[in-house]
Design a protein around this motif. Structure first.
Motif, mmCIF file in Angstrom:
data_model
loop_
_atom_site.group_PDB
_atom_site.id
_atom_site.type_symbol
_atom_site.label_atom_id
_atom_site.label_comp_id
_atom_site.label_asym_id
_atom_site.label_seq_id
_atom_site.Cartn_x
_atom_site.Cartn_y
_atom_site.Cartn_z
ATOM 1 N N LEU A 6 17.148 7.140 30.088
ATOM 2 C CA LEU A 6 17.986 6.709 28.971
ATOM 3 C C LEU A 6 17.973 5.183 28.874
ATOM 4 C CD1 LEU A 6 19.950 7.379 26.666
ATOM 5 C CD2 LEU A 6 21.802 7.343 28.371
ATOM 6 N N ALA A 7 18.051 4.521 30.008
ATOM 7 C CA ALA A 7 17.997 3.056 30.023
ATOM 8 C C ALA A 7 16.672 2.570 29.446
ATOM 9 C CB ALA A 7 18.189 2.539 31.447
ATOM 10 N N GLU A 8 15.592 3.184 29.853
ATOM 11 C CA GLU A 8 14.265 2.786 29.365
ATOM 12 C C GLU A 8 14.133 3.025 27.862
ATOM 13 O OE1 GLU A 8 9.783 4.362 30.066
ATOM 14 O OE2 GLU A 8 10.972 3.967 31.874
ATOM 15 N N ARG A 9 14.615 4.138 27.379
ATOM 16 C CA ARG A 9 14.495 4.469 25.951
ATOM 17 C C ARG A 9 15.348 3.568 25.055
ATOM 18 N NH1 ARG A 9 13.946 10.716 24.409
ATOM 19 N NH2 ARG A 9 12.285 11.280 25.852
ATOM 20 N N ARG A 15 23.471 -0.108 34.610
ATOM 21 C CA ARG A 15 24.834 -0.610 34.807
ATOM 22 C C ARG A 15 25.620 -0.550 33.492
ATOM 23 N NH1 ARG A 15 26.513 -6.553 37.154
ATOM 24 N NH2 ARG A 15 28.722 -6.106 37.270
ATOM 25 N N SER A 16 24.987 -0.965 32.385
ATOM 26 C CA SER A 16 25.643 -0.900 31.078
ATOM 27 C C SER A 16 25.974 0.537 30.715
ATOM 28 C CB SER A 16 24.746 -1.506 29.996
ATOM 29 O OG SER A 16 24.593 -2.878 30.184
ATOM 30 N N LEU A 17 25.058 1.449 30.973
ATOM 31 C CA LEU A 17 25.296 2.855 30.644
ATOM 32 C C LEU A 17 26.494 3.393 31.413
ATOM 33 C CD1 LEU A 17 21.613 4.103 30.524
ATOM 34 C CD2 LEU A 17 23.114 3.562 28.590
ATOM 35 N N ARG A 18 26.592 3.038 32.685
ATOM 36 C CA ARG A 18 27.758 3.463 33.471
ATOM 37 C C ARG A 18 29.043 2.843 32.915
ATOM 38 N NH1 ARG A 18 24.210 2.016 37.700
ATOM 39 N NH2 ARG A 18 23.092 3.847 38.450
ATOM 40 N N TYR A 19 28.933 1.601 32.457
ATOM 41 C CA TYR A 19 30.081 0.901 31.870
ATOM 42 C C TYR A 19 30.531 1.598 30.578
ATOM 43 C CZ TYR A 19 32.913 -3.120 30.413
ATOM 44 O OH TYR A 19 33.945 -3.937 30.027
ATOM 45 N N TYR A 20 29.568 1.982 29.728
ATOM 46 C CA TYR A 20 29.899 2.714 28.501
ATOM 47 C C TYR A 20 30.577 4.037 28.853
ATOM 48 C CZ TYR A 20 26.289 -0.388 26.448
ATOM 49 O OH TYR A 20 25.524 -1.460 26.067
ATOM 50 N N GLU A 21 30.081 4.670 29.895
ATOM 51 C CA GLU A 21 30.658 5.941 30.331
ATOM 52 C C GLU A 21 32.091 5.716 30.840
ATOM 53 O OE1 GLU A 21 29.788 9.500 33.543
ATOM 54 O OE2 GLU A 21 28.183 8.087 33.075
ATOM 55 N N GLN A 22 32.282 4.668 31.605
ATOM 56 C CA GLN A 22 33.606 4.339 32.143
ATOM 57 C C GLN A 22 34.621 4.119 31.024
ATOM 58 O OE1 GLN A 22 33.524 0.643 34.304
ATOM 59 N NE2 GLN A 22 35.493 0.990 35.275
ATOM 60 N N SER A 39 21.411 13.559 26.870
ATOM 61 C CA SER A 39 20.649 14.247 25.821
ATOM 62 C C SER A 39 20.041 13.222 24.864
ATOM 63 C CB SER A 39 21.570 15.183 25.041
ATOM 64 O OG SER A 39 22.498 14.411 24.289
ATOM 65 N N LEU A 40 19.241 13.714 23.924
ATOM 66 C CA LEU A 40 18.683 12.839 22.892
ATOM 67 C C LEU A 40 19.794 12.240 22.027
ATOM 68 C CD1 LEU A 40 15.502 14.796 21.771
ATOM 69 C CD2 LEU A 40 15.621 12.676 23.093
ATOM 70 N N GLU A 41 20.883 12.963 21.845
ATOM 71 C CA GLU A 41 22.034 12.439 21.092
ATOM 72 C C GLU A 41 22.572 11.177 21.756
ATOM 73 O OE1 GLU A 41 25.028 12.001 18.234
ATOM 74 O OE2 GLU A 41 23.144 13.098 18.197
ATOM 75 N N ASP A 42 22.525 11.135 23.079
ATOM 76 C CA ASP A 42 23.006 9.959 23.801
ATOM 77 C C ASP A 42 22.142 8.730 23.517
ATOM 78 O OD1 ASP A 42 25.225 11.235 25.050
ATOM 79 O OD2 ASP A 42 23.850 12.158 26.482
ATOM 80 N N VAL A 43 20.869 8.944 23.222
ATOM 81 C CA VAL A 43 19.994 7.827 22.829
ATOM 82 C C VAL A 43 20.538 7.200 21.542
ATOM 83 C CG1 VAL A 43 17.661 7.177 22.074
ATOM 84 C CG2 VAL A 43 17.955 8.792 23.974
ATOM 85 N N ARG A 44 20.914 8.031 20.582
ATOM 86 C CA ARG A 44 21.499 7.531 19.326
ATOM 87 C C ARG A 44 22.794 6.770 19.579
ATOM 88 N NH1 ARG A 44 22.859 11.806 15.269
ATOM 89 N NH2 ARG A 44 23.338 10.007 14.010
ATOM 90 N N LEU A 45 23.645 7.326 20.437
ATOM 91 C CA LEU A 45 24.930 6.683 20.720
ATOM 92 C C LEU A 45 24.730 5.313 21.360
ATOM 93 C CD1 LEU A 45 27.029 9.683 22.145
ATOM 94 C CD2 LEU A 45 26.998 8.785 19.812
ATOM 95 N N VAL A 46 23.865 5.255 22.362
ATOM 96 C CA VAL A 46 23.629 3.985 23.054
ATOM 97 C C VAL A 46 22.974 2.982 22.112
ATOM 98 C CG1 VAL A 46 22.374 2.868 24.950
ATOM 99 C CG2 VAL A 46 23.543 5.052 25.339
ATOM 100 N N SER A 47 22.057 3.432 21.287
ATOM 101 C CA SER A 47 21.411 2.528 20.325
ATOM 102 C C SER A 47 22.442 1.951 19.359
ATOM 103 C CB SER A 47 20.311 3.259 19.555
ATOM 104 O OG SER A 47 19.297 3.657 20.446
#
Length: 129
Positions: A6-9, A15-22, A39-47
């Motif tokens: 997910l980080a690569e995509r 660390r940022s992804l864990r922060y968003y989750e937190q 999931s692929l939906e999470d790619v959209r959310l992070v983007s």
């Protein structure tokens, strides 16, 4: 997909992804091995989150956009709550511009008082560039 993929995509650090989750903007499922799975939906959310952060929004500002995507809308800006955040942010930016223009005028006035003619020379020099 795991957190590294997910980080690569998305170009986000793990660390940022864990922060968003937190902060409740991203939710990982746990595999039988205990690893976070996305999931692929999470790619959209992070983007969406990263795009908003890039232009000066906060994580809390991003929440309505993420909620809008989770509700099934094509974009995070399709909901009234997101539009309200855009409007508020534009008002904040307009106020920052007003403050900067006032500050600039004050400094220019101080320069003119300290060095008559210097400010006019500065403006001419800038025009020549």
């Amino acid at each position: 997909m795991r957190i590294g993929e997910l980080a690569e995509r998305t170009g986000a650090s793990t660390r940022s992804l864990r922060y968003y989750e937190q902060h409740g903007l991203l939710s990982a499922r746990r595999g039988s091995n205990g690893y976070r799975e996305y999931s692929l939906e999470d790619v959209r959310l992070v983007s969406e989150i990263r795009a908003l952060l890039t232009v000066g929004f906060t994580l809390e500002d991003a929440r309505p956009f993420v909620d809008c995507l989770r509700a099934g809308h094509a974009t995070g800006a399709a909901c009234a709550e997101s539009v309200a955040v855009y409007r508020r942010k534009l008002a904040e930016i307009d106020e920052e511009i007003r403050v900067l223009l006032d500050r600039r005028a004050e400094v220019a006035g101080q320069l003119t008082a300290a060095c008559p003619g210097c400010f006019a020379k500065e403006k001419r020099d800038q025009a020549d560039d």
